[in-house]
Structure formats: C-alpha cells, structure tokens
Design a protein around this motif. Sequence first.
Motif, PDB file in Angstrom:
ATOM      1  N   PRO A  71     -19.990   0.406 -24.732  1.00  0.00           N
ATOM      2  CA  PRO A  71     -21.424   0.520 -24.420  1.00  0.00           C
ATOM      3  C   PRO A  71     -22.015  -0.755 -23.817  1.00  0.00           C
ATOM      4  CG  PRO A  71     -20.952   1.511 -26.554  1.00  0.00           C
ATOM      5  CD  PRO A  71     -19.697   0.794 -26.135  1.00  0.00           C
ATOM      6  N   ILE A  72     -21.537  -1.903 -24.248  1.00  0.00           N
ATOM      7  CA  ILE A  72     -21.991  -3.169 -23.679  1.00  0.00           C
ATOM      8  C   ILE A  72     -21.514  -3.291 -22.232  1.00  0.00           C
ATOM      9  CG2 ILE A  72     -21.898  -5.682 -23.899  1.00  0.00           C
ATOM     10  CD1 ILE A  72     -23.335  -4.346 -26.213  1.00  0.00           C
ATOM     11  N   GLN A  73     -20.259  -2.953 -22.004  1.00  0.00           N
ATOM     12  CA  GLN A  73     -19.700  -3.050 -20.650  1.00  0.00           C
ATOM     13  C   GLN A  73     -20.424  -2.113 -19.688  1.00  0.00           C
ATOM     14  OE1 GLN A  73     -15.859  -2.049 -22.082  1.00  0.00           O
ATOM     15  NE2 GLN A  73     -15.180  -4.170 -22.355  1.00  0.00           N
ATOM     16  N   LYS A  74     -20.759  -0.914 -20.152  1.00  0.00           N
ATOM     17  CA  LYS A  74     -21.491   0.033 -19.309  1.00  0.00           C
ATOM     18  C   LYS A  74     -22.879  -0.502 -18.977  1.00  0.00           C
ATOM     19  CE  LYS A  74     -19.201   4.350 -20.667  1.00  0.00           C
ATOM     20  NZ  LYS A  74     -19.361   5.661 -21.369  1.00  0.00           N
ATOM     21  N   ALA A  75     -23.528  -1.095 -19.954  1.00  0.00           N
ATOM     22  CA  ALA A  75     -24.865  -1.655 -19.722  1.00  0.00           C
ATOM     23  C   ALA A  75     -24.804  -2.786 -18.700  1.00  0.00           C
ATOM     24  CB  ALA A  75     -25.464  -2.147 -21.039  1.00  0.00           C
ATOM     25  N   GLU A  99     -12.314  -6.789 -16.260  1.00  0.00           N
ATOM     26  CA  GLU A  99     -11.560  -5.649 -15.741  1.00  0.00           C
ATOM     27  C   GLU A  99     -12.311  -4.338 -15.963  1.00  0.00           C
ATOM     28  OE1 GLU A  99      -8.517  -3.015 -14.402  1.00  0.00           O
ATOM     29  OE2 GLU A  99      -8.890  -5.148 -14.011  1.00  0.00           O
ATOM     30  N   LYS A 100     -12.815  -4.137 -17.160  1.00  0.00           N
ATOM     31  CA  LYS A 100     -13.511  -2.893 -17.481  1.00  0.00           C
ATOM     32  C   LYS A 100     -14.820  -2.777 -16.698  1.00  0.00           C
ATOM     33  CE  LYS A 100     -14.421   0.928 -19.688  1.00  0.00           C
ATOM     34  NZ  LYS A 100     -13.652   2.170 -19.427  1.00  0.00           N
ATOM     35  N   ILE A 101     -15.574  -3.856 -16.627  1.00  0.00           N
ATOM     36  CA  ILE A 101     -16.849  -3.828 -15.906  1.00  0.00           C
ATOM     37  C   ILE A 101     -16.625  -3.508 -14.430  1.00  0.00           C
ATOM     38  CG2 ILE A 101     -18.766  -5.279 -15.132  1.00  0.00           C
ATOM     39  CD1 ILE A 101     -18.481  -6.689 -17.953  1.00  0.00           C
TER      40      ILE A 101
END
Length: 266
Positions: A71-75, A99-101
């Motif tokens: 959820p933090i990475q999506k934000a 990488e995820k972001i």
Amino acid sequence: MKEQQSLFSCPICKSSMNVGDDGHIVCAKKHSFDIAKQGYVNFMIKPSPSMYSKSLFQSRQEIITSGLYEPIQKAIANLIGKQADAILDTGCGEGSHLEKICSLLNRQILAVGIDISKEGIQAAAKYYEDKIWCVGDLANSPYQEQSFDIILNILSPANYDEFSRLLKPNGKVIKVVPQSGYLKELRKEAFASSEKENYSNEQTVERFKEHFANVEQERITYTMELEPHLVPKLLEMTPLGWHLQKEVSLNDITIDLEILVGKLSN
C-alpha cells in the motif's frame, strides 16, 4: 550506464565522467571507478564500515517482496504520476522498494539507487539488473546537479542540501517516516513499559518542512497478517528486532507510515 553517463559527477573533483567499454568510469582528471562484474559501481572515496550484513538485506528483500509494504509503494507510485523521467532512491538498500514502485509506474524510467552499504548494492544488482546501482555517500554523491525529477527517501537518513542540489526544477522529494503505530507489536516486545515503547516523528517532519515548500502529508495505516516464516526476517531487518533477547511470536504487524512530499523552496 553508458547511455546515462551524463548523469555522473566525479565524487573526488566534481568533473563529468565517461563510461568506457572497458568497465571503467573515468573523469576528466583521470579519477577512475570500476564497474563490478555484478553490475554496480562503488563510488566511495574511503571505506565506510556498515552495520548491515548480507543476510539482513536478504531478509529485507523477502519482507518487502512479500507485499507488506505494497500500500505504501502504490501510494508513492501515485504521487510520482506520469511526469517524472528520472528517480533516485537514497538509502535504497537491496533495491526492492524502487523495483516495485517502478513496476507500478508501468513505463520506461531512469531508476537509480544509492546506498552506503556495499552489501545492499551488491544484492540490488543481483536481484534487479535494469537499474543503475551505486555504492556512495549522500554527503558526496556521484551525480550531476539537477539530475532527478523524484528523490525517494524511504525510512532512511536524509541529506537535504544534497537533495536540493540533485533535484530538477519542479522536482519532488518523497520521504517516508514512521508514525506512532509503526511495528507497534514489535516495539511493545522490545521496549515494554519504557518511554521507547512510544514513538513520535514530530522533529523529523518539522525539519523536512524547513527545507521544502508546500509539503503534503499522507498517513497510511494498516495491519497485516505476518506468516510465521517471515517473523525472524522482520526481526533481522529492523533495529527494533536487534534489541530482543528472546523468541517472538507475531501473528499480525502494523504498518503506520507518513509520506511527506516536498518541492524546493523558491
């Protein structure tokens, strides 16, 4: 790296650098840095001992890729939006957040990670080959001024003077700091009934606001189930776990983080 050689600035003399076919990055004054066979560059001028081990970064990679911080990475990806072309992750560790972001942005982007820990950057280069990974000191970073649209600073120390130098006009710093409930189950185990059981980020937030204009703040809080095999990984990756002298059983863990977004003050 060769395609992006205009990005680099010699950490010794600040002159521009050339990325050669022989695996060396050399500045105009002949200061030279080697591209390691694993695919990263060590720009440290003098050795810096690290308290972080190879095992710690393996644990960190498992925790982050488990989805605990998704959820933090999506934000963060939403805050970056579609305008940014170049991102620097400062204190990137083994690179899993970056990488995820970038995967959530779903487009081509220049992604660069820097960390003072050689072990972390070695892991990043091993796991994620399509980014530029550098061992380096934020107080003397190997990049030209105004090189990045976005600077990420996720649960890591900051250097605001350097951030200001590296940001492009209208660029943003996105900093993630703990809020009072972050890993509260672990904090209770480590510091029960002491003043350290409670945490405040007020000083960190105020310092950020001193350096950047129009600061936006977004708090994200949730509790997730933690699979048993991930518990020791979490204990190893966070300093909170280092204070524990006993086995810990955690069924759930709370993530309570604040995202700060700042632009350069005029």
